[in-house]
Design a protein around this motif. Structure first.
Motif, short mmCIF file in Angstrom:
data_model
loop_
_atom_site.label_atom_id
_atom_site.label_comp_id
_atom_site.label_asym_id
_atom_site.label_seq_id
_atom_site.Cartn_x
_atom_site.Cartn_y
_atom_site.Cartn_z
N ASP A 473 0.83 -1.20 0.00
CA ASP A 473 0.00 0.00 0.00
C ASP A 473 0.87 1.25 0.00
O ASP A 473 0.49 2.28 -0.55
CB ASP A 473 -0.90 0.00 1.24
CG ASP A 473 -1.84 -1.18 1.26
OD1 ASP A 473 -2.87 -1.12 0.58
OD2 ASP A 473 -1.54 -2.18 1.94
N ARG A 474 2.03 1.15 0.64
CA ARG A 474 3.01 2.23 0.66
C ARG A 474 4.40 1.63 0.57
O ARG A 474 4.64 0.55 1.11
CB ARG A 474 2.93 3.04 1.96
CG ARG A 474 1.62 3.77 2.19
CD ARG A 474 1.62 4.51 3.53
NE ARG A 474 1.51 3.61 4.66
CZ ARG A 474 2.37 3.55 5.67
NH1 ARG A 474 3.44 4.33 5.67
NH2 ARG A 474 2.18 2.71 6.67
N GLU A 486 8.49 8.37 0.31
CA GLU A 486 7.39 7.43 0.47
C GLU A 486 6.53 7.47 -0.79
O GLU A 486 6.20 8.54 -1.28
CB GLU A 486 6.54 7.78 1.69
CG GLU A 486 5.35 6.85 1.88
CD GLU A 486 4.59 7.11 3.17
OE1 GLU A 486 3.34 6.99 3.15
OE2 GLU A 486 5.24 7.45 4.19
N GLN A 488 2.99 5.97 -2.62
CA GLN A 488 1.72 5.29 -2.47
C GLN A 488 1.55 4.25 -3.58
O GLN A 488 2.23 4.30 -4.62
CB GLN A 488 0.57 6.30 -2.53
CG GLN A 488 0.62 7.36 -1.43
CD GLN A 488 0.49 6.78 -0.03
OE1 GLN A 488 -0.33 5.87 0.20
NE2 GLN A 488 1.29 7.29 0.90
#
Length: 507
Positions: A473-474, A486, A488
């Motif tokens: 998810d990340r 980071e 997504q």
């Protein structure tokens, strides 16, 4: 009158109709391979396709039951004449084949130091070692203990050692498995230089993009049989995957961007606060129930050390790791397991499996204390759990009693995953979970990861492979021991790789 056309040079190595059986198991059936001088020839196939057996025959470690092998058009030597084999071929394996306590010079001339006498001339030995390394542009101190070398330098030393015997045909078995992207590019450039100097490579890799980057020809084995030999330029990647699997469609990996977003009220399961340790500093992250968080970076980024600290293999110098809000004692694997952390370590051979033990013994290692008094589990109970693991993870084996050493790499990795999940952990830490496995085994392993995520487990996945990270998810990117970015779900390869490599960034 024109001059006669020169005769075509004989191939460096030719295998003709090679077959090999181990009891009832057919390891190779009527396999042929021809490698021409100065090329890099890829040998690919799923685990269990016959690659290792063919390499053992090409390098003089085993004798074929049928067929023959030639070097330069001349029959291969008898197995008893290993020095003659070394003059033709050598294999550089993924795992070190050096004596770590001995120096580089001693490893280069192991069992050849005295040169017919009894006394070893150390000064001459070091000089010859330096001359050998210089001739192949290997910048390594000959007095360094081999155990202190990087994986990259160790491979170059092993290649130089092979060349010192006169061999000009080198088998590279998964040479990039433990290298970061910059080291891989240096290896490929060195291979190209050596090819121009007359060295020929047989290149074995599960990373198909590497085949297209460094190889001129490719041979595919499937189910112990020869399927395809062709110039790399004439075979597309989907065609190559189809040849390896016998199926169309290639690798199917579910991208996290295609599934429903994580519930906003999902409980926080794994908490890492201001964690510092060997190779990383001030790393914080959160993983919620049903969430997959990825860690990306080069091998020198500290990502592996972070994950190993989370499950207790390493002790941090600062910071905390908590599960369900309860801090874990540092550097305590049993406490981490008891708190609900399951782990697939990065080296299945040394950290994940007891190779000489059975599938059922390995699959139940983490739950023996739950299967009987004082950690004693009856053979029938272990057999039942082993049989359940075979079915649940699609492990191809004769039965739960089979030693894991007899399994292919992909099936060994499935056993490691089965052991990690047998305790029904709340947090699953996966480090390079698909390293050294074939396309379909990779697909099966990642499908299990997606399944346990859907069951509500928190997953931390650390990998060098972008396909593994698509489940996340990340994805947090580490560089020089710190989190620098980071991404997504739905990230692009270019953006993620740019952050990993530190290129194209704005200050």
């Amino acid at each position: 009158m024109s001059a006669p056309a020169p005769e075509t040079a004989a191939p460096v190595v030719s295998a003709h109709g090679v077959g090999k059986r181990y009891g009832p198991t057919v390891a190779l059936h009527d396999v042929s391979l021809t490698v021409h001088a100065g090329e890099s020839h890829a040998l690919v196939g799923r685990n269990g396709a016959g690659k290792s057996t063919l390499v053992s025959i090409l390098t003089g470690l085993s004798l074929p039951d049928t067929g023959s092998v030639e070097f330069g058009g001349v029959p291969a030597p008898p197995l008893s004449k290993q020095d003659d084999w070394k003059a033709h071929v050598a294999c550089v394996y993924q795992h070190a084949m050096v004596v770590p306590q001995l120096t580089v010079a001693e490893n280069l001339f192991l069992n050849r130091q005295a040169r017919g006498g009894f006394a070893i001339g150390w000064r001459k030995l070091r000089r010859q070692a330096r001359e050998l390394l210089d001739s192949w542009d290997v910048a390594v101190d000959v007095d360094t203990p081999a155990g202190e070398l990087s994986v990259e330098d160790r491979q170059f030393v092993e290649i130089a050692r092979a060349l010192s015997y006169g061999a000009r045909f080198i088998v590279l078995d998964e040479p990039t498995a433990q290298l970061d992207s910059q080291a891989i590019e240096r290896l490929f450039e060195r291979m190209r230089q050596m090819q121009r100097s007359g060295v020929t490579f047989l290149f074995i890799s599960h990373h198909l993009h590497e085949v297209y980057e460094v190889c001129q020809a490719v041979t595919v084995l499937r189910d112990a049989k020869h399927v395809l030999t062709a110039p790399v330029a004439d075979v597309s990647r989907p065609q190559l995957v189809d040849a390896m699997t016998g199926e169309q469609g290639g690798l199917s990996v579910r991208d996290a961007a295609s599934r429903d977003p994580l519930a906003v009220d999902a409980a926080e399961v794994l908490t890492v606060d201001a964690l510092s340790g060997d190779g990383f500093h001030d790393v914080s992250l959160r993983v919620h129930r049903g969430e997959v968080v990825g860690l990306a970076g080069s091998n020198a980024s500290g990502k592996h050390q972070v994950a190993e600290t989370v499950y207790g293999l390493r002790s941090p110098s600062a910071g905390t790791v908590s599960v369900d809000g309860k801090p874990l004692p540092p550097g305590d694997i049993p406490a981490a397991v008891h708190a609900g952390i399951g782990c697939v370590p990065r080296d299945r051979h040394h950290e994940g499996l007891v190779l000489e033990h059975s599938i059922m013994d390995n699959a139940t290692l983490s739950v023996l204390d739950r299967m009987g008094p004082a950690g004693f589990a009856s053979p029938s109970a272990r057999h039942d759990r082993g049989a359940r693991a075979l079915a649940a993870y699609d492990i191809v084996a004769a039965g739960p009693e089979q030693p894991v050493a007899d399994l292919s790499g992909g099936n060994q990795q499935k056993v490691v995953l089965a052991r990690a999940l047998e305790s029904d952990p709340r947090v699953v830490v996966l480090i390079n979970p698909t390293a050294g496995v074939d396309v379909k085994s990779k697909e099966a392993l990642l499908a299990v990861v997606d399944r346990v995520r859907a069951e509500g487990k928190a997953v931390l996945i650390v990998s060098d492979e972008l396909d593994d990270l698509r489940l996340a998810d990340r994805v947090l990117v580490l560089r020089a021991g710190a989190v620098v970015a980071e991404h997504q779900a739905g990230w692009s390869d270019g953006d993620l790789v740019a952050d990993i490599e530190g290129v194209g960034l704005h200050d």
